[in-house]
Design a protein around this motif. Sequence first.
Motif, PDB file in Angstrom:
ATOM      1  N   ARG A 227      -0.775 -94.911  29.902  1.00  0.00           N
ATOM      2  CA  ARG A 227      -1.399 -95.004  28.576  1.00  0.00           C
ATOM      3  C   ARG A 227      -0.682 -94.053  27.624  1.00  0.00           C
ATOM      4  O   ARG A 227      -0.430 -92.892  27.959  1.00  0.00           O
ATOM      5  N   GLU A 236      -2.834 -93.870  34.840  1.00  0.00           N
ATOM      6  CA  GLU A 236      -3.978 -94.365  35.601  1.00  0.00           C
ATOM      7  C   GLU A 236      -3.450 -95.033  36.869  1.00  0.00           C
ATOM      8  O   GLU A 236      -2.664 -95.972  36.803  1.00  0.00           O
ATOM      9  N   ASP A 269      -5.053 -89.438  35.057  1.00  0.00           N
ATOM     10  CA  ASP A 269      -6.487 -89.634  34.858  1.00  0.00           C
ATOM     11  C   ASP A 269      -7.206 -89.493  36.191  1.00  0.00           C
ATOM     12  O   ASP A 269      -6.891 -90.202  37.152  1.00  0.00           O
ATOM     13  N   ARG A 271     -10.176 -90.292  36.996  1.00  0.00           N
ATOM     14  CA  ARG A 271     -11.034 -91.428  37.343  1.00  0.00           C
ATOM     15  C   ARG A 271     -10.232 -92.547  37.995  1.00  0.00           C
ATOM     16  O   ARG A 271     -10.781 -93.425  38.638  1.00  0.00           O
ATOM     17  N   ARG A 274      -8.744 -97.971  35.179  1.00  0.00           N
ATOM     18  CA  ARG A 274      -9.940 -98.638  34.673  1.00  0.00           C
ATOM     19  C   ARG A 274      -9.466 -99.665  33.643  1.00  0.00           C
ATOM     20  O   ARG A 274      -8.901 -99.289  32.605  1.00  0.00           O
ATOM     21  N   SER A 275      -9.695-100.949  33.941  1.00  0.00           N
ATOM     22  CA  SER A 275      -9.301-102.001  33.016  1.00  0.00           C
ATOM     23  C   SER A 275     -10.013-101.799  31.685  1.00  0.00           C
ATOM     24  O   SER A 275     -11.221-101.573  31.649  1.00  0.00           O
ATOM     25  N   SER A 277      -9.650 -99.275  29.595  1.00  0.00           N
ATOM     26  CA  SER A 277     -10.094 -97.896  29.391  1.00  0.00           C
ATOM     27  C   SER A 277      -9.927 -97.463  27.936  1.00  0.00           C
ATOM     28  O   SER A 277     -10.715 -96.652  27.431  1.00  0.00           O
ATOM     29  N   VAL A 280     -12.951 -98.238  26.158  1.00  0.00           N
ATOM     30  CA  VAL A 280     -14.015 -97.277  26.443  1.00  0.00           C
ATOM     31  C   VAL A 280     -13.804 -95.998  25.625  1.00  0.00           C
ATOM     32  O   VAL A 280     -14.716 -95.496  24.969  1.00  0.00           O
TER      33      VAL A 280
ATOM     34  N   ARG B  54     -15.354 -89.417  27.941  1.00  0.00           N
ATOM     35  CA  ARG B  54     -15.372 -90.719  28.596  1.00  0.00           C
ATOM     36  C   ARG B  54     -14.414 -90.780  29.774  1.00  0.00           C
ATOM     37  O   ARG B  54     -14.449 -91.719  30.569  1.00  0.00           O
ATOM     38  N   SER B  55     -13.528 -89.784  29.860  1.00  0.00           N
ATOM     39  CA  SER B  55     -12.688 -89.656  31.038  1.00  0.00           C
ATOM     40  C   SER B  55     -12.118 -88.244  31.042  1.00  0.00           C
ATOM     41  O   SER B  55     -12.385 -87.438  30.142  1.00  0.00           O
TER      42      SER B  55
END
Lengths: 290, 77
Positions: A227, A236, A269, A271, A274-275, A277, A280, B54-55
Amino acid sequence: MKETDEMPADAPLAAALRKEEALVRWLRAQPSVMIGFSGGVDSAYLGVVAVHALGPERVLAVIGRSASYPAEQWATARGVAERFGLPVLEVDTDEMSDPRYAANPSNRCYFCKTELWSRLLPVAAERGIAVVLDGTNADDLGDWRPGSQAGREHGIRSPLAEHGITKAEIRLLSRERGIPTWSQPSSPCLSSRLRYGLRVTAERLRQVEEAEGALRALGVRGDLRVRHHDDLARVELARDELARWMRGEALRALAAAVRAAGFARVSVDLRGFRSGSLNVLGDVVAGRAE
Amino acid sequence: MSAEALAGALAALGVRAGVEARDGFALISAAPDAFADEALRAKVVALAAEHGFRSVALEVGEPEGDSAPGDAALHRR
């Protein structure tokens, strides 16, 4: 897919095959079709089913090429087309010249798809092709997809979605047909890596493509996104890949590869992949146009 | 979203980190080795969410000595 005591092991496949039969019947009712063909999981499946159902004389897959279209995906698209006898045409698109697209708003895809269909529809008309299709699937209907609005405005049909065929079913049915994209990670355009509001430029797209290519060459598997947050790359990785790469030399090699693509700063990231993201992070809600 | 509050929470967890708020996520600067542990990553992700992010992403610095980028605690917005 999980087996249960109530459900035979092949039930998901049987259900998917019934949907495919309905899709084939619908396709055969069309005089001819053009398919917006990216070589991703969905359009690859649609293209193969269409050429089997209608024959190569009545099907044309069209690849829209631009700086946002990854070279690796182009190669996959050409490979699938060649293997299954799907006629292909390549058309250059120029969405980058549209300042509304280049500004990279959350509905960027609307301008991209407007450009794509504006290029393809005249080709369809010249060749007397009856209907133009895209690879939107049933799962996409609940997602933030501003490009779909452009499709509706241009009269594009989405037979996978219209027949309720989900992504999982497309993968299952692709595997049954021996289409190599059945296990391919999802592969949206390179512009989708840039955070909203960060201007889309050829250089930034190159950075993303180069960074992701370098990570694949290092051995990163599964879903992967680099990203672009201007000076910073946010990588990611798939969950199980995080465990592999978040340590010592592996992590340093990962960061070096991304830095070599031109990013001043590199992050991972925690986490994982995440598709959507950026939707989000940007607080973009499905169904809300901006 | 509070970078300073998250940095404090991470410190309470035993993670000495600088925190920068970026585009809806928390960018943290810390020695990376501990983050090989999945349980720690999960805790940090949860903490970041509690503080409105959010992340959360871990910055990986250049390999110059043993220092992570922004090794001193930073609370930048």
